[in-house]
Design a protein around this motif. Sequence first.
Motif, mmCIF file in Angstrom:
data_model
loop_
_atom_site.group_PDB
_atom_site.id
_atom_site.type_symbol
_atom_site.label_atom_id
_atom_site.label_comp_id
_atom_site.label_asym_id
_atom_site.label_seq_id
_atom_site.Cartn_x
_atom_site.Cartn_y
_atom_site.Cartn_z
ATOM 1 N N LEU A 292 0.852 -1.183 0.000
ATOM 2 C CA LEU A 292 0.000 0.000 0.000
ATOM 3 C C LEU A 292 0.890 1.236 0.000
ATOM 4 C CD1 LEU A 292 -3.030 0.750 0.098
ATOM 5 C CD2 LEU A 292 -2.803 0.909 2.581
ATOM 6 N N GLU A 293 1.000 1.865 -1.162
ATOM 7 C CA GLU A 293 1.938 2.980 -1.330
ATOM 8 C C GLU A 293 1.513 4.198 -0.508
ATOM 9 O OE1 GLU A 293 3.732 5.810 -4.924
ATOM 10 O OE2 GLU A 293 2.571 4.015 -5.410
ATOM 11 N N LYS A 294 2.505 4.857 0.099
ATOM 12 C CA LYS A 294 2.250 6.056 0.883
ATOM 13 C C LYS A 294 2.444 7.304 0.017
ATOM 14 C CE LYS A 294 3.426 4.037 5.357
ATOM 15 N NZ LYS A 294 4.214 4.184 6.605
ATOM 16 N N GLU A 295 2.045 8.452 0.581
ATOM 17 C CA GLU A 295 2.181 9.708 -0.144
ATOM 18 C C GLU A 295 3.644 10.021 -0.423
ATOM 19 O OE1 GLU A 295 0.060 13.066 1.404
ATOM 20 O OE2 GLU A 295 -1.482 11.800 2.291
ATOM 21 N N ALA B 28 8.925 -0.600 1.126
ATOM 22 C CA ALA B 28 8.699 0.821 0.821
ATOM 23 C C ALA B 28 7.206 1.137 0.766
ATOM 24 C CB ALA B 28 9.376 1.232 -0.484
ATOM 25 N N ALA B 29 6.408 0.387 1.493
ATOM 26 C CA ALA B 29 4.962 0.543 1.463
ATOM 27 C C ALA B 29 4.357 -0.117 2.693
ATOM 28 C CB ALA B 29 4.378 -0.092 0.192
ATOM 29 N N ALA B 30 3.145 0.309 3.021
ATOM 30 C CA ALA B 30 2.415 -0.320 4.117
ATOM 31 C C ALA B 30 1.947 -1.708 3.690
ATOM 32 C CB ALA B 30 1.228 0.546 4.524
ATOM 33 N N TYR C 56 -1.833 -7.780 4.261
ATOM 34 C CA TYR C 56 -1.525 -8.308 5.588
ATOM 35 C C TYR C 56 -2.092 -7.388 6.673
ATOM 36 C CZ TYR C 56 1.984 -10.907 2.884
ATOM 37 O OH TYR C 56 2.620 -11.685 1.957
ATOM 38 N N ASP C 57 -2.275 -7.955 7.859
ATOM 39 C CA ASP C 57 -2.769 -7.161 8.982
ATOM 40 C C ASP C 57 -1.695 -6.229 9.543
ATOM 41 O OD1 ASP C 57 -5.238 -8.373 8.825
ATOM 42 O OD2 ASP C 57 -4.784 -9.902 10.328
ATOM 43 N N SER C 58 -0.429 -6.543 9.316
ATOM 44 C CA SER C 58 0.660 -5.750 9.893
ATOM 45 C C SER C 58 1.946 -6.058 9.139
ATOM 46 C CB SER C 58 0.851 -6.095 11.375
ATOM 47 O OG SER C 58 1.276 -7.449 11.514
ATOM 48 N N PHE C 59 2.959 -5.220 9.350
ATOM 49 C CA PHE C 59 4.258 -5.493 8.734
ATOM 50 C C PHE C 59 4.861 -6.768 9.318
ATOM 51 C CE2 PHE C 59 5.650 -2.957 12.407
ATOM 52 C CZ PHE C 59 6.754 -3.676 12.856
ATOM 53 N N ASP D 230 5.475 -14.004 6.666
ATOM 54 C CA ASP D 230 5.229 -14.715 5.407
ATOM 55 C C ASP D 230 6.535 -14.859 4.618
ATOM 56 O OD1 ASP D 230 3.955 -15.981 3.322
ATOM 57 O OD2 ASP D 230 3.006 -14.178 2.519
ATOM 58 N N PHE D 231 7.337 -13.791 4.580
ATOM 59 C CA PHE D 231 8.622 -13.863 3.911
ATOM 60 C C PHE D 231 9.493 -14.962 4.525
ATOM 61 C CE2 PHE D 231 13.118 -12.451 3.826
ATOM 62 C CZ PHE D 231 13.333 -12.417 2.447
ATOM 63 N N ILE D 232 9.537 -14.991 5.864
ATOM 64 C CA ILE D 232 10.338 -16.001 6.563
ATOM 65 C C ILE D 232 9.851 -17.411 6.211
ATOM 66 C CG2 ILE D 232 10.943 -16.916 8.830
ATOM 67 C CD1 ILE D 232 10.767 -14.000 9.874
#
Length: 463
Positions: free
Chosen positions: A374-377, A439-441, A446-449, A455-457
């Motif tokens: 989710l890209e930020k401003e 570089a994005a939310a 996902y519910d959180s970073f 998931d990456f792990i």
Amino acid sequence: MIAVQGVTGKTIGVLGLGRSGLATVAALKDGGAHVIVWDDSPTAADTANGAGVDLRDLTKEGAFEGVDALITSPGIPHLYPEPHPAIEAALRVGVPVDNDIGLFFRSFATQDWDNFDTMPKVIAVTGSNGKSTTSALIHHILEEAGRPAQLAGNIGRGVLDLDPAHDGEVVVLELSSYQTELARALTPDVTVLTNLSPDHLDRHAGFGGYVAAKRRLFAEGGPDRAVVGVDEVEGRYFANQLTEGPGDDRVIRVSSGQKLDRAPWSVFARKGFLSEYRKGRQVASIDLRKIAGLPGAHNHQNACAAYAACRAIGLGPRVIETALHSFAGLPHRSQLIAEKNGVRFVNDSKATNVDSAAKALAAFDNIRWICGGLEKEGGLDALLPAPSVRKAYVIGREAAAFAMKLKGLDVEVCTDMATAVSRAAEDAQSGDTVLLAPAAASFDQYDSFEKRGDDFIAQVSGL
């Protein structure tokens, strides 16, 4: 638990029943308050019942009759982009609005402290990037040095869930702009600003509001010492505002890349070495290049900030250096997950904005970059040209649109984490680093970073 002071016999409303909200409820009850709560969640009634408090819809007319104050959770907007209806109702009828940070600072000190040999201290850390690592690193150094310490705030435990202070204890708080903006009491002994870059702009109506929210911790907190990152103009402004004159060493200036040998007191990192200067003379130096838990220039900045904070409360350079070597780092922050056939897999899911992602990209060579979300401003231009990136593998619901903005890079649209990890691993050669730095939310998938990093792990472990 920190029992809230000054609330005996009062009726206090609590908005939000997450981790900090429930800790606030318990601390208010322990302080003798009658507590009512409201949460927009459909399970609020069950949560309130489990906490032993009354549920009252604070958005309805007349709901604040007899209520002395409203304590809101930090994630709930109180001003921008618009106040939550319950907060708007409190503002209209003049009921004071505060948060758990404000309650903590007015309740932490007790009469028991009269019997202490050494007064407890609070180190409060804020900034755009690196504040979690810096906070955890300070806490780690204190523990390794044998100082009693607790860690809370935006990391670990809620502030009111802390244990009452012991003789000589140091509490380390990580504080976000959401927390500093509203708190009615802010009185740390040492404040730390890691750095500043645009973030949470909708919540603060622009970068100026975001900077102002951070500044409250320094301007209104009146700390004995302030550790300030001065690599951005806002940090230099903070340091200037807190300094009384050229010889004032109450501000410790910190940098990653600049030599600060003219300030009364400074700590900086250059070419992998940390240096401490006081009154124009070098008093300590540490080789950071061999510290596995702190890779890259951005982590060297974190090391400088943590070192300075610990020096501000009297720890010696060699004690700090020894502790730095045993710091393992934090999950989802430049976290080495695996290494196989000369390829490293690094999880920096916490790189949720462009600035933090840029720092991650600068920490490694020959990168297979997994990004997107989710890209930020502000766009992605600040990341480019990214010479260390061999190829980008883009995830997220809007992966194609995100990929189009990575001009000049070899890009593959993968959409999901499993595909991105698989493709990056297939392409990687010995000496490459497969780096998750989105570089994005995360909230599009996902519910959180943390969930994104997990998931990456999992995908790396399944290779």
